[in-house]
Design an enzyme around this catalytic site. Structure first.
Site, PDB file in Angstrom:
ATOM      1  N   GLU A 161       0.804  -1.239   0.000  1.00 59.38           N
ATOM      2  CA  GLU A 161       0.000   0.000   0.000  1.00 59.38           C
ATOM      3  C   GLU A 161       0.834   1.286   0.000  1.00 59.38           C
ATOM      4  OE1 GLU A 161      -2.804  -0.402   3.227  1.00 59.38           O
ATOM      5  OE2 GLU A 161      -3.743  -2.155   2.335  1.00 59.38           O
ATOM      6  N   GLU A 267      -6.086 -10.735  -1.208  1.00 59.60           N
ATOM      7  CA  GLU A 267      -6.843 -10.567   0.051  1.00 59.60           C
ATOM      8  C   GLU A 267      -8.345 -10.571  -0.244  1.00 59.60           C
ATOM      9  OE1 GLU A 267      -5.495  -7.183   2.328  1.00 59.60           O
ATOM     10  OE2 GLU A 267      -3.393  -7.629   1.926  1.00 59.60           O
TER      11      GLU A 267
HETATM   12  C1  XIL Z   1      -5.880  -6.361   8.460  1.00 60.46           C
HETATM   13  C2  XIL Z   1      -6.125  -7.542   9.382  1.00 60.46           C
HETATM   14  O1  XIL Z   1      -6.976  -8.450   8.745  1.00 60.46           O
HETATM   15  C3  XIL Z   1      -6.736  -7.052  10.670  1.00 60.46           C
HETATM   16  O2  XIL Z   1      -6.851  -8.112  11.609  1.00 60.46           O
HETATM   17  C4  XIL Z   1      -5.884  -5.924  11.266  1.00 60.46           C
HETATM   18  O3  XIL Z   1      -6.536  -5.387  12.395  1.00 60.46           O
HETATM   19  C5  XIL Z   1      -5.653  -4.830  10.256  1.00 60.46           C
HETATM   20  O4  XIL Z   1      -5.086  -5.387   9.079  1.00 60.46           O
HETATM   21  N1  XIL Z   1      -4.828  -4.693   3.777  1.00 60.46           N
HETATM   22  C6  XIL Z   1      -3.787  -5.479   4.195  1.00 60.46           C
HETATM   23  C7  XIL Z   1      -3.945  -6.368   5.359  1.00 60.46           C
HETATM   24  O5  XIL Z   1      -2.759  -5.500   3.508  1.00 60.46           O
HETATM   25  O6  XIL Z   1      -2.742  -6.549   6.066  1.00 60.46           O
HETATM   26  C8  XIL Z   1      -5.007  -5.863   6.288  1.00 60.46           C
HETATM   27  O7  XIL Z   1      -5.205  -6.823   7.308  1.00 60.46           O
HETATM   28  C9  XIL Z   1      -6.291  -5.597   5.522  1.00 60.46           C
HETATM   29  C10 XIL Z   1      -6.077  -4.552   4.485  1.00 60.46           C
END
Ligand code: XIL
Length: 352
Positions: A161, A267
């Site tokens: 990101e 994701e």
């Molecule tokens: C999220 C997790 O799922 C949560 O448990 C945590 O509180 C915050 O992060 N993008 C990403 C992930 O790259 O690492 C994130 O994961 C969700 C958004």
């Protein structure tokens, strides 16, 4: 002769009927039943974000994780705040256990994530040092982690990101203290620590925002021309059923593939209630969710097979989805319901 007549007259028709019935039943079962693993229906790995505490304490969670999926991304455990909570103090006990356990179940592990603007320990945020100091701090973080799991983690989200919606670089503390070269440096250090690992840049919104996608593709194509070791892009694919422009998503996947990057849908979750309204779950939305996943998979399968790194879902059951806790809204974005019963999206996936 009599035996033959008996065979044709009674036994064979009976056998035929039995085969037909079990065949039909098998088809039905194959789709929703958990006996045949989800990953066995797919030509590319099917991954899941794994929460370390649930993995240890919830036996059903653990069972589904290790039987249905063949790749795992640590959901939080490998983020800097957890893995290096104090400067130079690495929390290897938990990460080692996590890796050993999943490996013992023949799962691949995708490392997530080395460099991000969130979930960093306070000491990192407040680190005092000039550019060289910051660089050696980041290099050490990457060397230690990637080096330790050199033989067990063969792919990494190196940077997560780092781009904004308008295609500019995000103002994070890495950019502030090291400058824009922090990105290429992170990739070079990860490669030095494990030359065998596949290295990814991972971000959200690239599937639906062409400005961001083009900026990312251009940026990493240029780095690659300079010899920076980047293998692929992770499109997070946090989408919702109200986004219906599937052609746009297909185009996004094709563009990434046209630039010869490995493509990880990294994701995936499909929200049913993106605006966080009062919401009642209904069959139509579940079906739309399943249909959308089917279309995404179809598009994914239309890119060159050797670029299909895999599809990873961001969690197992709706109950534990990050969307519920992070955005504080009722939602049902994943493959299993609160009781680990497979949802239509799961069954539909088995038809790809
Ligand atoms: C999220 C997790 O799922 C949560 O448990 C945590 O509180 C915050 O992060 N993008 C990403 C992930 O790259 O690492 C994130 O994961 C969700 C958004």
């Amino acid at each position: 002769m009599r035996t033959l007549r008996r065979l044709f007259g009674t036994v064979l028709p009976f056998m035929f009927l039995a085969m037909l019935l079990t065949g039909c039943r098998k088809n039905q079962l194959d789709n929703c039943d958990l006996q045949t693993p989800l990953f066995s229906f797919s030509s590319f790995p099917i991954g899941v974000a794994v929460d370390d505490l649930l993995l240890q304490n919830d036996s059903m969670y653990q069972h589904i994780c290790v039987t249905q999926f063949n790749r795992a991304s640590p959901e939080n455990l490998f983020k800097p705040a957890f893995i290096q909570p104090e400067e130079n103090l690495f929390n290897w006990i938990e990460s080692d256990r996590f890796v050993e356990f999943l490996q013992s179940k023949q799962m691949r592990i995708h490392g997530h994530t080395l460099v991000w603007h969130q979930q960093n320990p306070a000491w990192m945020d407040q680190f005092q040092g000039d550019r060289t100091g910051w660089e050696s701090m980041l290099r050490n973080h990457i060397y230690q982690i990637v080096g330790r799991y050199r033989s067990s983690i063969l792919s990494w989200d190196v940077v997560n990101e780092a781009f904004m919606e308008d295609g500019s670089l995000r103002q994070n503390f890495w950019l502030q203290h090291i400058g824009p070269t922090y990105i290429e440096k992170a990739f070079r250090w990860a490669h030095e620590a494990n030359p065998e690992a596949k290295l990814f840049y991972n971000d959200y919104g690239m599937e639906t925002n062409p400005t961001k996608r083009n900026a990312v593709i251009q940026f990493f194509s240029n780095l690659r021309l300079k010899g920076v070791p980047i293998d692929g892009l992770g499109l997070q694919m946090h989408v919702d059923i109200h986004f219906t422009d599937m052609i746009m998503i297909e185009k996004a996947l094709q563009e990434v593939a046209a630039h010869h990057f490995l493509l990880h849908l990294s994701e995936v979750d499909i929200s049913l209630n993106p605006l966080g309204k009062d919401y009642t779950l209904n069959n139509k939305d579940l079906k739309d969710q399943a249909d959308m996943m089917y279309r995404i998979c179809k598009s994914y399968k239309s890119i060159q097979p050797n670029l299909q790194f895999g599809i990873t879902f961001w969690g197992i059951s709706d109950q534990h989805s990050w969307i519920r806790s992070y955005f504080n809204r009722l939602d049902y974005p994943l493959l299993f319901d609160e009781n680990y019963v497979p949802k239509p999206i799961y069954c539909q996936l088995k038809k790809i």
